[in-house]
Motif scaffolding. Structure first.
Motif, mmCIF file in Angstrom:
data_model
loop_
_atom_site.group_PDB
_atom_site.id
_atom_site.type_symbol
_atom_site.label_atom_id
_atom_site.label_comp_id
_atom_site.label_asym_id
_atom_site.label_seq_id
_atom_site.Cartn_x
_atom_site.Cartn_y
_atom_site.Cartn_z
ATOM 1 N N ALA A 21 -32.538 -41.841 -57.195
ATOM 2 C CA ALA A 21 -33.185 -43.007 -57.802
ATOM 3 C C ALA A 21 -32.246 -44.210 -57.829
ATOM 4 O O ALA A 21 -31.012 -44.068 -57.809
ATOM 5 N N GLU A 22 -32.844 -45.381 -57.874
ATOM 6 C CA GLU A 22 -32.104 -46.616 -58.108
ATOM 7 C C GLU A 22 -32.284 -46.993 -59.577
ATOM 8 O O GLU A 22 -33.402 -46.943 -60.099
ATOM 9 N N ILE A 23 -31.231 -47.364 -60.273
ATOM 10 C CA ILE A 23 -31.352 -47.731 -61.676
ATOM 11 C C ILE A 23 -30.581 -49.018 -61.938
ATOM 12 O O ILE A 23 -29.737 -49.440 -61.150
ATOM 13 N N GLN A 24 -30.915 -49.634 -63.074
ATOM 14 C CA GLN A 24 -30.170 -50.796 -63.543
ATOM 15 C C GLN A 24 -29.101 -50.337 -64.523
ATOM 16 O O GLN A 24 -29.270 -49.319 -65.210
ATOM 17 N N LEU A 25 -28.040 -51.092 -64.613
ATOM 18 C CA LEU A 25 -26.932 -50.732 -65.507
ATOM 19 C C LEU A 25 -26.743 -51.794 -66.591
ATOM 20 O O LEU A 25 -25.636 -52.003 -67.090
ATOM 21 N N ASN A 26 -27.816 -52.448 -66.978
ATOM 22 C CA ASN A 26 -27.709 -53.546 -67.934
ATOM 23 C C ASN A 26 -27.457 -53.067 -69.359
ATOM 24 O O ASN A 26 -26.883 -53.788 -70.177
ATOM 25 N N HIS A 27 -27.931 -51.871 -69.697
ATOM 26 C CA HIS A 27 -27.781 -51.394 -71.063
ATOM 27 C C HIS A 27 -26.301 -51.194 -71.393
ATOM 28 O O HIS A 27 -25.514 -50.721 -70.560
ATOM 29 N N SER A 28 -25.936 -51.521 -72.635
ATOM 30 C CA SER A 28 -24.523 -51.447 -73.028
ATOM 31 C C SER A 28 -23.963 -50.032 -72.900
ATOM 32 O O SER A 28 -22.773 -49.850 -72.602
ATOM 33 N N ALA A 29 -24.819 -49.020 -73.127
ATOM 34 C CA ALA A 29 -24.348 -47.636 -73.051
ATOM 35 C C ALA A 29 -23.970 -47.234 -71.632
ATOM 36 O O ALA A 29 -23.261 -46.241 -71.431
ATOM 37 N N LEU A 30 -24.451 -47.999 -70.638
ATOM 38 C CA LEU A 30 -24.186 -47.663 -69.237
ATOM 39 C C LEU A 30 -23.077 -48.513 -68.626
ATOM 40 O O LEU A 30 -22.810 -48.424 -67.426
ATOM 41 N N GLN A 31 -22.431 -49.314 -69.446
ATOM 42 C CA GLN A 31 -21.349 -50.152 -68.935
ATOM 43 C C GLN A 31 -20.201 -49.338 -68.319
ATOM 44 O O GLN A 31 -19.584 -49.777 -67.340
ATOM 45 N N PRO A 32 -19.881 -48.148 -68.875
ATOM 46 C CA PRO A 32 -18.822 -47.352 -68.226
ATOM 47 C C PRO A 32 -19.154 -47.011 -66.769
ATOM 48 O O PRO A 32 -18.231 -46.934 -65.938
ATOM 49 N N LEU A 33 -20.420 -46.817 -66.458
ATOM 50 C CA LEU A 33 -20.788 -46.556 -65.061
ATOM 51 C C LEU A 33 -20.563 -47.804 -64.203
ATOM 52 O O LEU A 33 -20.092 -47.710 -63.067
#
Length: 310
Positions: A21-33
């Protein structure tokens, strides 16, 4: 670096990425990614604001997920948030069940229904209501527009309305003359073959999908007389009684005048058909008297053999 994969949001995102899948990384919890991908550019394919994994990235993620501590949780909102899924105001029920309960065929749990209520989302089964009428009518919609069904009814005497369309109807407007009767019909064959009568509207109302007929009945004035045409059997009487409760209308099973003539040729034993036994306590004295030839002999009749006896 393996420590970031101990986070439940990261784990949810990682599973989606490993599935392609393609995802967005905008959420703060996903900043490490996002930081990980900036350091290891060969792990990710970037398309605008969305990322997916390269084969090298998938291999790395599998290794990290094997080492990570699996986070057990029951937070469907967190799952949707981590995947950046924004649900529309009306969502198909199977989609809701799949997203929130991991099983599209499961019934919506109380927790899911509470979540929908809190977020003001509506789950739709997206069933279709079939309607027959000889008298043309229009639908007045909640957005102020008018949908004229005259042409479609003239073509086939039948229209089909989706559940989502029914949600947007505020009133049923007959074209030239008011309806006097509305008849709900339990079986499709009987619904299709019933002779049409003027000033009467017919609704297909199977046991397992009766909710749409309920909703349409509520749009009709109380002055329109309602009858339920179904098998002459206890189970069908029970359905008619439930319809009456749901719609606030008097319970009136439609009993053909000449049904007694069909008993000799078509009646079936209740015990051999898996039907419920007759229960006199649930029948009005008038209805029990009319159905006495069936009740006394523990028989029942299919509605299809009665449509031309009306």
């Amino acid at each position: 670096m393996a420590g970031i994969f101990d986070n439940e949001y990261i784990q949810q995102a990682a599973r989606q990425l490993m599935l392609g899948a393609e995802i967005q990384l905008n959420h703060s919890a996903l900043q490490p990614l996002k930081h990980l991908f900036s350091q290891h550019k060969l792990f990710a394919i970037v398309r605008g604001d969305r990322v997916s994994l390269t084969p090298q990235g998938k291999q790395y993620f599998r290794q990290q997920m094997q080492q990570a501590t699996t986070v057990e949780h029951d937070d469907p909102e967190a799952d949707l948030l981590s995947l950046h899924i924004a649900l529309p105001a009306i969502v198909n029920q199977q989609v809701i069940a799949s997203l929130l309960q991991r099983d599209r065929l499961s019934s919506l749990s109380q927790a899911t229904q509470a979540l929908l209520a809190d977020t003001q989302l509506t789950a739709s089964t997206d069933d279709i209501l079939r309607i027959r009428a000889e008298t043309a009518f229009s639908l007045y919609l909640t957005d102020g527009s008018l949908l004229d069904l005259s042409a479609m009814l003239k073509l086939s005497n039948e229209v089909a309305l989706s559940q989502r369309m029914l949600m947007g109807i505020s009133k049923v407007l007959p074209a030239n003359t008011d309806f006097q009767y509305v008849i709900t019909v339990q079986q499709l064959g009987a619904f299709i073959e019933m002779p049409m009568k003027p000033q009467c509207i017919y609704l297909y109302c199977p046991d397992e999908q009766s909710a749409l007929a309920h909703d349409f009945l509520k749009l009709l004035p109380a002055s329109i007389k309602w009858y339920h045409f179904a098998d002459l059997a206890q189970d069908s009487i029970n359905q008619a009684k439930q319809l009456a409760v749901d719609t606030g209308r008097p319970c009136k099973p439609l009993i053909p005048r000449h049904f007694k003539q069909a008993i000799r040729f078509y009646a079936k034993p209740v015990a051999d058909s898996g039907k419920s036994a007759w229960q006199l306590s649930t029948l009005s004295p008038e209805l029990a008297a009319r159905l006495a030839p069936l009740i006394e002999n523990e028989l029942w009749l299919e509605q299809e053999v009665l449509i031309y006896c009306l």
